[in-house]
Structures are given as C-alpha cells and as structure tokens.
Design an enzyme around this catalytic site. Structure first.
Site, PDB file in Angstrom:
ATOM      1  N   ASP A 273      10.756   4.848  -9.978  1.00  0.00           N
ATOM      2  CA  ASP A 273       9.924   5.062 -11.196  1.00  0.00           C
ATOM      3  C   ASP A 273      10.242   6.132 -11.677  1.00  0.00           C
ATOM      4  O   ASP A 273      10.782   7.123 -12.674  1.00  0.00           O
ATOM      5  CB  ASP A 273       8.853   5.361 -11.561  1.00  0.00           C
ATOM      6  CG  ASP A 273       7.265   4.160 -11.856  1.00  0.00           C
ATOM      7  OD1 ASP A 273       8.332   3.459 -11.762  1.00  0.00           O
ATOM      8  OD2 ASP A 273       6.227   4.346 -11.808  1.00  0.00           O
TER       9      ASP A 273
ATOM     10  N   SER B 227       1.334  -1.259  -0.427  1.00  0.00           N
ATOM     11  CA  SER B 227       0.279  -0.247  -0.175  1.00  0.00           C
ATOM     12  C   SER B 227       0.773   1.636  -0.249  1.00  0.00           C
ATOM     13  O   SER B 227       1.326   1.849  -1.087  1.00  0.00           O
ATOM     14  CB  SER B 227      -0.830  -0.001   1.277  1.00  0.00           C
ATOM     15  OG  SER B 227      -1.727   0.620   1.211  1.00  0.00           O
TER      16      SER B 227
ATOM     17  N   LYS C 212      -1.059  -4.451  -3.155  1.00  0.00           N
ATOM     18  CA  LYS C 212      -2.162  -3.643  -2.462  1.00  0.00           C
ATOM     19  C   LYS C 212      -2.374  -2.498  -3.161  1.00  0.00           C
ATOM     20  O   LYS C 212      -1.282  -1.324  -2.005  1.00  0.00           O
ATOM     21  CB  LYS C 212      -1.659  -3.606  -1.379  1.00  0.00           C
ATOM     22  CG  LYS C 212      -3.379  -3.398  -0.364  1.00  0.00           C
ATOM     23  CD  LYS C 212      -3.220  -2.267  -0.606  1.00  0.00           C
ATOM     24  CE  LYS C 212      -4.864  -1.960   0.505  1.00  0.00           C
ATOM     25  NZ  LYS C 212      -5.489  -0.826   0.644  1.00  0.00           N
TER      26      LYS C 212
END
Length: 525
Positions: A298, A287, A312
């Site tokens: 990224d 999460s 999640k």
C-alpha cells in the site's frame, strides 16, 4: 437414606437457583450458565469433571463467534507461548527419529549438548536410565523426558558410530533459542534474501542481524520471503515494516466494536529505506505476514510476488485463567494503510466451511491462474503513493501472480514424503557418509556446484515406495517427481551438513516464486 441424600441435593440446587435469580434476575445469561453447571454437577447420572465442563462451555461459546477465537489448555498454552516467545528449556539438539531411534542431526551451537561433547550422528538410546530406543515410545514422550527446567541435569545414554561402548553424558539443561528466521544469504550480487518462518518475540532482532550481515556483503536490494509464514506477534511485524518505511507512514490499524481505532506508524529510522524490495507470499501466508505485505504494498515500498495470501485479519486478545489455560478472543480487525480489511469473509459458527477455503480455492483453479480469482469492483483500493489499484475482500493479492508448480510436487512425490520415505533415506545416507561429505566438500559453494544425488539413493526411494504400494501413474510423473526429489534430497543433505540457510539456497533454485522475483529484479521493476 439415599432418598434423603438425593432430596437434599435437589433442595440445595433449587436454593442455589433461587439465590442466583435474586442476584442476577430472571433473564440473566450468567444465571442460566451457573444453574446448568450446578444441576449437571449435582444431578447428572454419572460423575462429571467440572473443569472439563467449564472448558467445553467456553469452547462451545467461542465456536459460535469466529474462526480464530479459541481456547487452549494450560499445556497447549505453554507450547504455543514457547514457539512465540523464542525459547524453551532443554538440551539443545536438532534431531530426527528414524527406525525407533533418536538421531542427532546437529547440536545447537554453544548449547548444553555441544558443551559436553555430543556430536552430529549420535543416537540417544536412554534418558535417566530409561530406554527410549526400540520401545516404540512416542516423540512427544521422548521430548518431554529431554526437556526440563533450566539448571536441572539429565543423564543420556549415547551410541556413537565407530565406538563400541555406550557413552554416558550428564547435560545441564538451559534456555534454548527458537529461531523464527529460516534462512538468509546473498542470493546474487547486491541482492539479499531473508526468509521469516513466523513472527515471534525474537524475530525483529534475528531479522536485523541478518539484514546487517547481508548489507556488509553488499546487499542493497532485498527479497523478503514470507511464503508459508502463518503469522504471530503484531509488534514484530510492525517493527520489521518500520525498517522499510518513511517517517509517519501508516503500517496497519486495528478497529473493533469495543476497540477504538489504533494506528501503528513508521518512525522513519529504518535500515532499508532505499533499495528494491520484493515480498514473496502464498496461500499459507497469514496474519502478521499479511500486515508486513499489505504495508509495503500500500505504501508502494515493495513489489508483492506469489499467490493470494490466507486472509487472517482478526485481532485476538489473550485472556489468561488461573490454571494456566487461555482464551484468545477476537476484539478487532486488521486494516492495511489503504483501508483494506485483511480478513476473508466467514459465516459465524460455520468453521467447517471456513477451514475448507483453501481446498475450495484449489478446486476453482485459483492456485494455477490469476483469472480464476474473481475480484469485486466494490473492493477496489488505491496504493498511497503511485495510486495503483489493489483489492480488498480477504488476503493480499500479489502484484505478480505465480502459479503453483504441479510438476514440482506430484501426487507420487507427496505420498513418498508423507510416508517419511525421503527423509528416512536422507537420515541414513548422511549418517553413513557425514565425514566423507565434509571432507569432499569443505564449503557449501563447492557442494552446491558439484554434488549429485547418487542414483542408488533414488532407486532405494522408488523401491521402498513400491513396498508401501506407492507408485507413479506413468513414466512422466516418475521422471518429474525424481527431478524434484533430487533437489529436495540435496537440500536436506546441505541442511544436515550446514544449516537451514543452505537448505533454502538449494530449494530456491527451483522455487518459481523466488525465481520470478529475481527476473523482475533483473528487469529493473
């Protein structure tokens, strides 16, 4: 008379059904639910609890949706909110329960208990004149008696080693902070280490305090440890990611059927815009932890080390009910800046198989070899600055894979830990030698350098295991297990004498993921 009463109830139910049909139409799902509830309430053979009927209906609906939509009772909601909101109301002690007795490890600094003179090693034997020691009272019941509204007073009976008489203290309960940051320290010159246990309302402030203290000590690079971090508040994750990223860098976005795309971007005013960053994850990182990890990976701002994260990536919206209960309904997905969906695949209504995902990964060998992880080429993405290949399909794949250390936590070690044999040995040892240890090791640095776990303690642990029919398969398993137990025991002693930062300082010297990050730092990666 009874027949007339039954007929009256039936007519009432039929009348209500007719009214509902007029209000909602013959095909209304709501009408079906209400008629079913009314029929069960009025006609079922036994007495029913209407509140439980409603709760079961909600749970039944949510179970057919996704693995993370859920319902919690008022009691469960309160406990969940306490851990995320960063505080509860109580007396302020860290404790363990050993041999049916509550033993105080440490009173929280400046907390209610410390202010009245309660000390580490004290035993609470009664609360408001009710015995809690030697009566086989559950831990939940003991905690319930000690906690209470801020400003209220609780009377506790204390047994203190070396003092014959029972001591009595009146403690005024107060707000007790729950720290979500597990540890921070300078892991080597110029490199800070911060471990976040979960993302709550106070996490960002805790993180910033730790980061500033480390920077004052000369830290320019950072190891951010999110292993075993199950997540929490989105906003906390966004604020922490912001500290590393340039202005307008995308951190995460959410999107759902009824929820438009919502983007969260960096402001460019962070305190860690330069310097190397290594993010540590494992299969229990989920999460909010995955949001931070995905953003830094990224945006090519951090190197990710460890094993594939949990996966999640569903956004829940809390819907509160008047009785304090709550439904958490999934309304959107999380996406990393490159467009990867964090959520691993699932089949609606098949929660059992979803919950076995980690077991299945283990059986496939994914925890031991990166080659066991089969990634679909259709799920290839590129990082935004260096155009490195990263993969979607659920969870975050690390840049550097570190296999699970099977020698560190053997089956024998796990059994000893599960039975509480190691922790109980630690509690008794520290309780008996606390003053001696503090005198002999005035600083943690000296303790960490010189302390050795007594052989007698290891012999006691093995002997107690034998009494409970826990035995190593062979000498090799015993040898490797005892090496791990030594580290764990030393770390527990450090925790009880100092704090959690010292615990992780000891444990991290043998943590493969942490050590891999240090090697990569040394190579200038």
């Amino acid at each position: 008379m009874k027949k007339l009463l039954i007929l009256a109830v039936c007519f009432a139910t039929l009348a209500a059904q007719a009214q509902l049909q007029m209000n909602f139409g013959k095909e209304s799902p709501l009408q079906k639910l209400q008629i079913a509830e009314m029929a069960i309430k009025n006609l079922y053979v036994d007495t029913v609890n209407e509140n439980k009927l409603a709760e079961d209906a909600i749970k039944g609906m949510l179970e057919k949706l996704d693995p993370h939509s859920s319902y919690s009772s008022a009691k469960e909601t309160k406990a969940m909110n306490e851990s995320l909101q960063g505080s509860f109301e109580g007396i302020g002690v860290q404790f363990n329960i050993a041999k049916d007795t509550l033993l105080i490890i440490q009173p929280i600094v400046n907390g209610p208990s410390e202010k009245v003179g309660i000390m580490a090693g004290d035993r609470i034997v009664s609360v408001n004149d009710t015995a809690i020691s030697g009566v086989k009272m559950s831990q939940e019941d003991i905690v319930r008696r000690l906690r209470g509204p801020k400003g209220t007073v609780v009377k506790v009976g204390i047994v203190r080693p070396g003092i014959k008489d029972l001591l009595t203290f009146h403690i005024k309960r107060d707000k007790i902070p729950i720290e979500t940051l597990d540890a921070y320290y300078l892991i080597k010159p110029g490199v800070g280490y911060i471990r976040i246990g979960s993302f709550g309302a106070t996490t960002y402030e805790e993180f910033m305090q730790a980061l500033m203290k480390l920077q004052v000590k000369g830290a320019t690079d950072l190891i951010l440890d999110l292993q075993d971090n199950g997540g929490g508040y989105l906003q906390a994750a966004v604020r922490i990611a912001n500290e590393f990223l340039r202005r307008n860098d995308l951190i995460v976005y959410t999107q759902g059927r009824s929820s438009n795309r919502q983007e969260f971007r960096a402001h460019g005013d962070g305190s860690m815009l330069t310097g190397k960053v290594f993010v540590l994850i494992n299969e229990f990182s989920a999460s909010a932890a995955e949001i931070v990890t995905g953003a830094l990976q990224d945006q090519d701002r951090g190197i990710v080390v460890g094993r594939r994260s949990f996966g999640k990536g569903l956004v829940q919206r809390p819907i509160e009910f008047a009785d304090g209960s709550m439904m958490r309904l999934t309304v959107a997905h999380y996406y990393t800046p490159s467009g990867r969906c964090i959520q691993k695949p699932y089949t609606k209504g098949d929660n059992a198989n979803y919950e076995k995902d980690l077991d299945n990964r283990f059986k496939k060998g994914e925890f031991y070899s990166a080659d066991s992880i089969h990634l679909n080429d259709s799920l290839k993405y590129q990082t935004l600055r260096r155009k490195r290949t990263v993969y979607g399909g659920g969870g975050i794949m690390p840049d550097y894979f570190v296999p699970l250390d099977t020698t560190q936590f053997s089956h024998y070690h796990r059994q000893l830990a599960a039975k509480g044999i190691i922790i109980n040995a630690n509690i008794q040892y520290v309780d008996k030698h606390r003053k001696e240890l503090k005198k002999k090791y005035p600083s943690f640095a000296e303790f960490n350098k010189k302390y050795q776990v007594p052989q007698a303690i290891l012999d006691e642990i093995v002997a107690e295991g034998g009494k409970q029919k826990i035995k190593a398969k062979n000498q090799q398993e015993l040898k490797s297990s005892l090496a791990s137990i030594k580290t764990q025991f030393k770390a527990l002693v450090a925790r009880d004498i100092w704090n959690m930062s010292e615990y992780f300082h000891v444990m991290n010297e043998h943590n493969r993921v942490v050590q891999k990050a240090l090697v990569l730092l040394g190579k200038g990666t």
